[in-house]
Design an enzyme around this catalytic site. Structure first.
Site: not given
Ligand code: ADE
Ligand code: ZN
Length: 335
Positions: A14, A16, A194, A197, A275-276
Protein backbone atom coordinates in the site's frame (compact mmCIF):
# COMPACT_ATOMS: atom_id res chain seq x y z
CA UNK A 1 13.96 -5.44 17.77
CA UNK A 2 14.70 -2.54 15.42
CA UNK A 3 17.56 -4.44 13.79
CA UNK A 4 15.32 -7.51 13.56
CA UNK A 5 12.65 -5.49 11.73
CA UNK A 6 15.17 -3.81 9.45
CA UNK A 7 16.77 -7.12 8.48
CA UNK A 8 13.59 -9.02 7.60
CA UNK A 9 12.73 -9.21 3.90
CA UNK A 10 9.29 -7.72 3.29
CA UNK A 11 6.90 -6.44 0.64
CA UNK A 12 5.06 -3.13 0.60
CA UNK A 13 1.48 -3.43 -0.69
CA UNK A 14 0.00 0.00 0.00
CA UNK A 15 2.04 2.88 -1.34
CA UNK A 16 1.11 5.91 -3.45
CA UNK A 17 4.05 7.01 -5.56
CA UNK A 18 2.87 10.64 -5.37
CA UNK A 19 2.99 10.23 -1.58
CA UNK A 20 6.71 9.46 -1.62
CA UNK A 21 7.54 12.97 -2.85
CA UNK A 22 10.07 14.21 -0.29
CA UNK A 23 10.34 18.02 0.11
CA UNK A 24 13.98 18.05 -1.05
CA UNK A 25 13.12 16.38 -4.36
CA UNK A 26 9.99 18.54 -4.70
CA UNK A 27 12.15 21.68 -4.51
CA UNK A 28 14.67 20.30 -6.97
CA UNK A 29 12.04 19.36 -9.57
CA UNK A 30 10.06 22.60 -9.05
CA UNK A 31 13.23 24.57 -9.69
CA UNK A 32 14.24 22.75 -12.85
CA UNK A 33 10.64 23.05 -14.19
CA UNK A 34 10.44 26.74 -13.24
CA UNK A 35 7.37 26.19 -11.10
CA UNK A 36 6.60 28.33 -8.06
CA UNK A 37 5.62 26.42 -4.94
CA UNK A 38 3.99 28.24 -2.04
CA UNK A 39 6.81 27.35 0.38
CA UNK A 40 10.15 29.03 0.93
CA UNK A 41 12.02 26.08 2.42
CA UNK A 42 11.94 22.36 3.16
CA UNK A 43 11.13 23.28 6.77
CA UNK A 44 8.10 25.32 5.67
CA UNK A 45 6.83 22.37 3.68
CA UNK A 46 7.24 20.04 6.62
CA UNK A 47 5.47 22.49 8.93
CA UNK A 48 2.46 22.42 6.57
CA UNK A 49 2.14 18.66 7.08
CA UNK A 50 -0.27 18.73 10.03
CA UNK A 51 -3.57 17.22 9.03
CA UNK A 52 -7.01 17.10 10.63
CA UNK A 53 -8.45 14.53 8.23
CA UNK A 54 -7.97 12.79 4.88
CA UNK A 55 -9.21 15.78 2.83
CA UNK A 56 -6.81 18.12 4.58
CA UNK A 57 -3.95 15.90 3.48
CA UNK A 58 -5.26 15.33 -0.05
CA UNK A 59 -5.37 19.09 -0.74
CA UNK A 60 -1.62 19.37 -0.05
CA UNK A 61 -0.77 16.05 -1.72
CA UNK A 62 -2.37 17.06 -5.04
CA UNK A 63 -0.65 20.44 -4.86
CA UNK A 64 2.74 18.75 -4.44
CA UNK A 65 2.13 16.54 -7.48
CA UNK A 66 1.66 19.64 -9.66
CA UNK A 67 5.41 20.07 -10.12
CA UNK A 68 5.71 16.70 -11.90
CA UNK A 69 5.77 17.44 -15.63
CA UNK A 70 8.33 15.41 -17.55
CA UNK A 71 9.05 11.71 -17.86
CA UNK A 72 12.31 12.33 -15.98
CA UNK A 73 10.35 13.77 -13.02
CA UNK A 74 8.27 10.61 -12.71
CA UNK A 75 11.41 8.53 -13.12
CA UNK A 76 13.27 10.41 -10.37
CA UNK A 77 10.31 10.24 -7.99
CA UNK A 78 9.95 6.49 -8.47
CA UNK A 79 13.64 5.60 -8.41
CA UNK A 80 14.14 7.61 -5.25
CA UNK A 81 11.40 5.58 -3.52
CA UNK A 82 12.83 2.29 -4.81
CA UNK A 83 16.27 3.19 -3.43
CA UNK A 84 14.62 3.55 -0.02
CA UNK A 85 13.05 0.12 -0.51
CA UNK A 86 16.45 -1.44 -1.12
CA UNK A 87 17.79 0.12 2.10
CA UNK A 88 14.89 -1.29 4.13
CA UNK A 89 14.89 -4.84 2.81
CA UNK A 90 11.68 -4.22 0.88
CA UNK A 91 12.20 -6.94 -1.71
CA UNK A 92 8.97 -6.27 -3.59
CA UNK A 93 6.55 -3.34 -3.80
CA UNK A 94 3.13 -2.78 -5.39
CA UNK A 95 3.02 0.87 -6.38
CA UNK A 96 -0.20 2.87 -6.78
CA UNK A 97 -0.25 5.83 -9.11
CA UNK A 98 -3.03 8.36 -9.73
CA UNK A 99 -3.04 9.04 -13.50
CA UNK A 100 -5.90 11.56 -13.26
CA UNK A 101 -3.86 13.84 -10.99
CA UNK A 102 -1.54 14.30 -13.95
CA UNK A 103 -3.70 13.88 -17.06
CA UNK A 104 -6.09 16.55 -15.70
CA UNK A 105 -3.13 18.97 -15.83
CA UNK A 106 -2.36 18.12 -19.44
CA UNK A 107 0.41 15.58 -18.78
CA UNK A 108 0.00 12.54 -21.00
CA UNK A 109 -0.68 9.09 -19.58
CA UNK A 110 2.34 7.91 -21.56
CA UNK A 111 4.70 10.41 -19.90
CA UNK A 112 3.58 9.33 -16.43
CA UNK A 113 3.69 5.58 -16.94
CA UNK A 114 6.89 5.58 -18.99
CA UNK A 115 8.83 7.48 -16.32
CA UNK A 116 7.52 5.27 -13.52
CA UNK A 117 8.04 2.01 -15.44
CA UNK A 118 11.60 2.80 -16.51
CA UNK A 119 12.52 3.42 -12.86
CA UNK A 120 10.88 0.13 -11.87
CA UNK A 121 12.89 -1.75 -14.49
CA UNK A 122 16.14 -0.05 -13.44
CA UNK A 123 15.43 -0.84 -9.78
CA UNK A 124 14.93 -4.50 -10.66
CA UNK A 125 18.25 -4.54 -12.53
CA UNK A 126 20.35 -2.40 -10.20
CA UNK A 127 18.79 -2.78 -6.75
CA UNK A 128 17.15 -6.20 -7.02
CA UNK A 129 13.79 -4.79 -5.88
CA UNK A 130 10.78 -6.08 -7.81
CA UNK A 131 7.62 -4.05 -8.29
CA UNK A 132 4.30 -3.88 -10.08
CA UNK A 133 1.81 -1.13 -10.78
CA UNK A 134 -1.71 -0.42 -9.51
CA UNK A 135 -3.62 2.25 -11.42
CA UNK A 136 -5.90 4.07 -8.97
CA UNK A 137 -9.08 5.87 -9.93
CA UNK A 138 -9.80 9.07 -8.02
CA UNK A 139 -13.15 8.55 -6.34
CA UNK A 140 -13.96 12.26 -5.97
CA UNK A 141 -14.21 12.36 -9.79
CA UNK A 142 -17.00 10.77 -11.83
CA UNK A 143 -17.20 7.21 -13.08
CA UNK A 144 -17.15 8.63 -16.60
CA UNK A 145 -13.74 10.18 -15.87
CA UNK A 146 -12.54 6.82 -14.57
CA UNK A 147 -13.69 5.22 -17.83
CA UNK A 148 -11.55 7.72 -19.77
CA UNK A 149 -8.57 6.71 -17.64
CA UNK A 150 -9.23 3.03 -18.26
CA UNK A 151 -9.34 3.77 -21.99
CA UNK A 152 -6.06 5.74 -21.82
CA UNK A 153 -4.38 2.86 -19.99
CA UNK A 154 -5.10 0.21 -22.61
CA UNK A 155 -2.00 0.77 -24.78
CA UNK A 156 0.05 0.27 -21.58
CA UNK A 157 -1.89 -2.69 -20.24
CA UNK A 158 1.23 -4.86 -20.15
CA UNK A 159 2.68 -2.48 -17.53
CA UNK A 160 -0.32 -2.50 -15.16
CA UNK A 161 -1.42 -5.33 -12.87
CA UNK A 162 -4.34 -3.95 -10.90
CA UNK A 163 -6.76 -1.07 -10.45
CA UNK A 164 -7.38 0.74 -7.17
CA UNK A 165 -9.73 3.36 -5.79
CA UNK A 166 -8.44 6.24 -3.68
CA UNK A 167 -8.92 9.91 -2.69
CA UNK A 168 -11.87 11.33 -0.68
CA UNK A 169 -13.79 8.36 0.67
CA UNK A 170 -16.82 9.83 2.44
CA UNK A 171 -19.63 10.57 -0.01
CA UNK A 172 -17.92 8.54 -2.75
CA UNK A 173 -18.94 4.93 -2.08
CA UNK A 174 -17.50 2.01 -4.06
CA UNK A 175 -20.87 1.41 -5.81
CA UNK A 176 -20.27 4.65 -7.75
CA UNK A 177 -17.55 2.76 -9.67
CA UNK A 178 -19.34 -0.55 -10.25
CA UNK A 179 -19.33 -0.38 -14.05
CA UNK A 180 -15.77 0.83 -14.47
CA UNK A 181 -14.50 -1.89 -12.14
CA UNK A 182 -16.40 -4.50 -14.16
CA UNK A 183 -14.83 -3.14 -17.34
CA UNK A 184 -11.37 -3.05 -15.70
CA UNK A 185 -11.64 -6.70 -14.65
CA UNK A 186 -12.65 -7.59 -18.22
CA UNK A 187 -9.39 -5.98 -19.36
CA UNK A 188 -7.48 -8.25 -16.98
CA UNK A 189 -6.82 -5.80 -14.13
CA UNK A 190 -7.13 -7.14 -10.56
CA UNK A 191 -9.63 -5.05 -8.53
CA UNK A 192 -8.45 -3.40 -5.28
CA UNK A 193 -9.79 -0.40 -3.34
CA UNK A 194 -9.37 1.83 -0.31
CA UNK A 195 -12.30 1.14 2.01
CA UNK A 196 -13.07 1.73 5.66
CA UNK A 197 -10.41 4.39 6.20
CA UNK A 198 -12.88 7.20 6.95
CA UNK A 199 -15.91 5.51 5.40
CA UNK A 200 -17.91 3.09 7.51
CA UNK A 201 -18.30 -0.69 7.27
CA UNK A 202 -20.96 -0.34 4.53
CA UNK A 203 -18.25 0.96 2.21
CA UNK A 204 -16.19 -2.16 2.85
CA UNK A 205 -19.23 -4.36 2.13
CA UNK A 206 -19.70 -2.55 -1.19
CA UNK A 207 -16.02 -2.87 -2.04
CA UNK A 208 -16.00 -6.64 -1.54
CA UNK A 209 -19.51 -7.41 -2.86
CA UNK A 210 -20.00 -4.88 -5.65
CA UNK A 211 -16.42 -4.26 -6.81
CA UNK A 212 -15.21 -7.78 -5.93
CA UNK A 213 -11.91 -6.50 -4.58
CA UNK A 214 -9.08 -8.92 -3.78
CA UNK A 215 -7.42 -6.76 -1.12
CA UNK A 216 -8.69 -3.94 1.09
CA UNK A 217 -6.57 -0.82 1.51
CA UNK A 218 -6.85 0.23 5.18
CA UNK A 219 -10.12 -1.49 6.15
CA UNK A 220 -10.01 -0.19 9.75
CA UNK A 221 -13.75 0.39 10.00
CA UNK A 222 -14.49 -3.22 9.06
CA UNK A 223 -14.29 -3.85 12.79
CA UNK A 224 -17.61 -2.00 13.25
CA UNK A 225 -19.41 -5.05 11.84
CA UNK A 226 -18.67 -8.58 13.06
CA UNK A 227 -20.49 -10.19 10.12
CA UNK A 228 -18.26 -8.24 7.76
CA UNK A 229 -15.15 -9.36 9.62
CA UNK A 230 -16.33 -12.98 9.35
CA UNK A 231 -16.89 -12.54 5.63
CA UNK A 232 -13.47 -10.97 5.02
CA UNK A 233 -11.83 -13.84 6.92
CA UNK A 234 -13.87 -16.41 4.99
CA UNK A 235 -12.94 -14.89 1.64
CA UNK A 236 -9.29 -14.62 2.71
CA UNK A 237 -9.00 -10.95 1.76
CA UNK A 238 -6.05 -9.11 3.31
CA UNK A 239 -6.06 -5.61 4.82
CA UNK A 240 -3.15 -3.33 3.92
CA UNK A 241 -2.83 -1.36 7.14
CA UNK A 242 -0.89 1.92 7.45
CA UNK A 243 -0.23 2.82 11.10
CA UNK A 244 1.51 6.21 10.73
CA UNK A 245 -1.00 7.28 8.08
CA UNK A 246 -3.82 6.46 10.49
CA UNK A 247 -2.44 8.68 13.25
CA UNK A 248 -1.39 11.47 10.83
CA UNK A 249 -4.94 11.63 9.41
CA UNK A 250 -6.62 11.21 12.81
CA UNK A 251 -8.22 7.91 11.82
CA UNK A 252 -6.67 6.60 15.05
CA UNK A 253 -5.95 8.99 17.94
CA UNK A 254 -2.90 7.19 19.27
CA UNK A 255 -0.88 4.21 17.98
CA UNK A 256 -1.53 2.55 21.33
CA UNK A 257 -5.21 2.41 20.30
CA UNK A 258 -4.48 1.12 16.82
CA UNK A 259 -6.73 -1.84 15.91
CA UNK A 260 -3.96 -3.91 14.25
CA UNK A 261 -3.60 -6.40 17.10
CA UNK A 262 -7.36 -6.75 17.36
CA UNK A 263 -7.54 -7.39 13.62
CA UNK A 264 -5.00 -10.20 13.95
CA UNK A 265 -6.90 -11.69 16.92
CA UNK A 266 -10.08 -11.74 14.82
CA UNK A 267 -8.30 -13.81 12.18
CA UNK A 268 -7.86 -11.03 9.64
CA UNK A 269 -4.78 -11.11 7.42
CA UNK A 270 -2.93 -7.85 7.86
CA UNK A 271 0.12 -6.21 6.31
CA UNK A 272 2.04 -3.09 7.42
CA UNK A 273 2.65 -0.29 4.92
CA UNK A 274 3.61 3.38 4.67
CA UNK A 275 0.82 4.76 2.38
CA UNK A 276 2.37 8.24 1.76
CA UNK A 277 5.69 8.12 3.61
CA UNK A 278 6.85 11.64 2.70
CA UNK A 279 3.74 13.08 4.36
CA UNK A 280 3.17 10.80 7.34
CA UNK A 281 6.56 10.78 9.02
CA UNK A 282 8.02 7.45 8.10
CA UNK A 283 8.89 4.76 5.62
CA UNK A 284 7.73 1.18 6.02
CA UNK A 285 10.33 0.16 8.65
CA UNK A 286 9.38 3.13 10.83
CA UNK A 287 5.75 1.97 10.57
CA UNK A 288 6.82 -1.47 11.76
CA UNK A 289 9.01 -0.11 14.55
CA UNK A 290 6.41 2.34 15.88
CA UNK A 291 3.51 -0.13 15.81
CA UNK A 292 5.68 -2.82 17.40
CA UNK A 293 6.49 -0.47 20.29
CA UNK A 294 2.93 0.80 20.69
CA UNK A 295 1.30 -2.65 20.71
CA UNK A 296 4.22 -4.67 22.06
CA UNK A 297 4.23 -7.01 19.07
CA UNK A 298 6.39 -10.12 19.31
CA UNK A 299 9.06 -11.14 16.81
CA UNK A 300 6.74 -13.90 15.66
CA UNK A 301 3.97 -11.38 15.00
CA UNK A 302 6.37 -9.19 13.02
CA UNK A 303 7.47 -12.23 11.05
CA UNK A 304 3.81 -13.08 10.28
CA UNK A 305 3.14 -9.54 9.05
CA UNK A 306 6.09 -9.90 6.66
CA UNK A 307 4.90 -13.34 5.64
CA UNK A 308 1.45 -11.87 4.82
CA UNK A 309 3.10 -9.17 2.73
CA UNK A 310 4.40 -11.81 0.29
CA UNK A 311 1.45 -14.20 0.56
CA UNK A 312 -1.11 -11.47 -0.23
CA UNK A 313 0.97 -9.77 -2.90
CA UNK A 314 -0.14 -10.04 -6.53
CA UNK A 315 2.93 -12.07 -7.48
CA UNK A 316 2.74 -15.54 -9.02
CA UNK A 317 3.05 -18.51 -6.65
CA UNK A 318 6.61 -19.41 -7.61
CA UNK A 319 7.90 -15.89 -6.97
CA UNK A 320 5.97 -15.73 -3.69
CA UNK A 321 7.59 -19.01 -2.60
CA UNK A 322 11.05 -17.70 -3.44
CA UNK A 323 10.53 -14.59 -1.33
CA UNK A 324 8.95 -16.60 1.50
CA UNK A 325 11.95 -18.90 1.70
CA UNK A 326 14.22 -15.86 1.77
CA UNK A 327 12.12 -14.53 4.65
CA UNK A 328 12.24 -17.87 6.49
CA UNK A 329 16.01 -18.06 6.21
CA UNK A 330 16.39 -14.55 7.53
CA UNK A 331 13.97 -15.24 10.41
CA UNK A 332 15.82 -18.42 11.38
CA UNK A 333 19.12 -16.53 11.41
CA UNK A 334 17.91 -13.40 13.24
CA UNK A 335 15.43 -14.80 15.70
N1 ADE B 1 -4.38 8.96 -1.72
C1 ADE B 1 -3.16 8.95 -1.18
N2 ADE B 1 -3.21 8.50 0.08
C2 ADE B 1 -4.50 8.20 0.35
C3 ADE B 1 -5.19 7.68 1.47
N3 ADE B 1 -4.57 7.39 2.62
N4 ADE B 1 -6.52 7.53 1.38
C4 ADE B 1 -7.16 7.84 0.25
N5 ADE B 1 -6.56 8.33 -0.83
C5 ADE B 1 -5.23 8.50 -0.78
ZN1 ZN C 1 -3.62 4.85 0.52
Amino acid sequence: MEKFIENLPKAELHLHIEGTFEPELMFKIAQRNNIEIPFASVEEIQAAYAFDCLQDFLDIYYQGANVLIHEQDFYDLTYSYLEKCALQNVRHTEIMFDPQTHTDRGISFETVITGISKAMQDAKDNLNVSSLLIMSYLRHLSEEEAFKTLEASLPFKHLITAVGLDSSEKGNPPAKFKKVFEASVKEGYIPLAHAGEEGNADYVWEAIDILGIKRIDHGNNSLQDSKLVEEIVKRDIALTVCPLSNTALQVVDDLKNHPLKKMIALGLKVTVNSDDPAYFGGQINKNFIEIQKALDLSKKEIYELCENSFTYSLLDDQTKDNYLSELNQSYAKNN
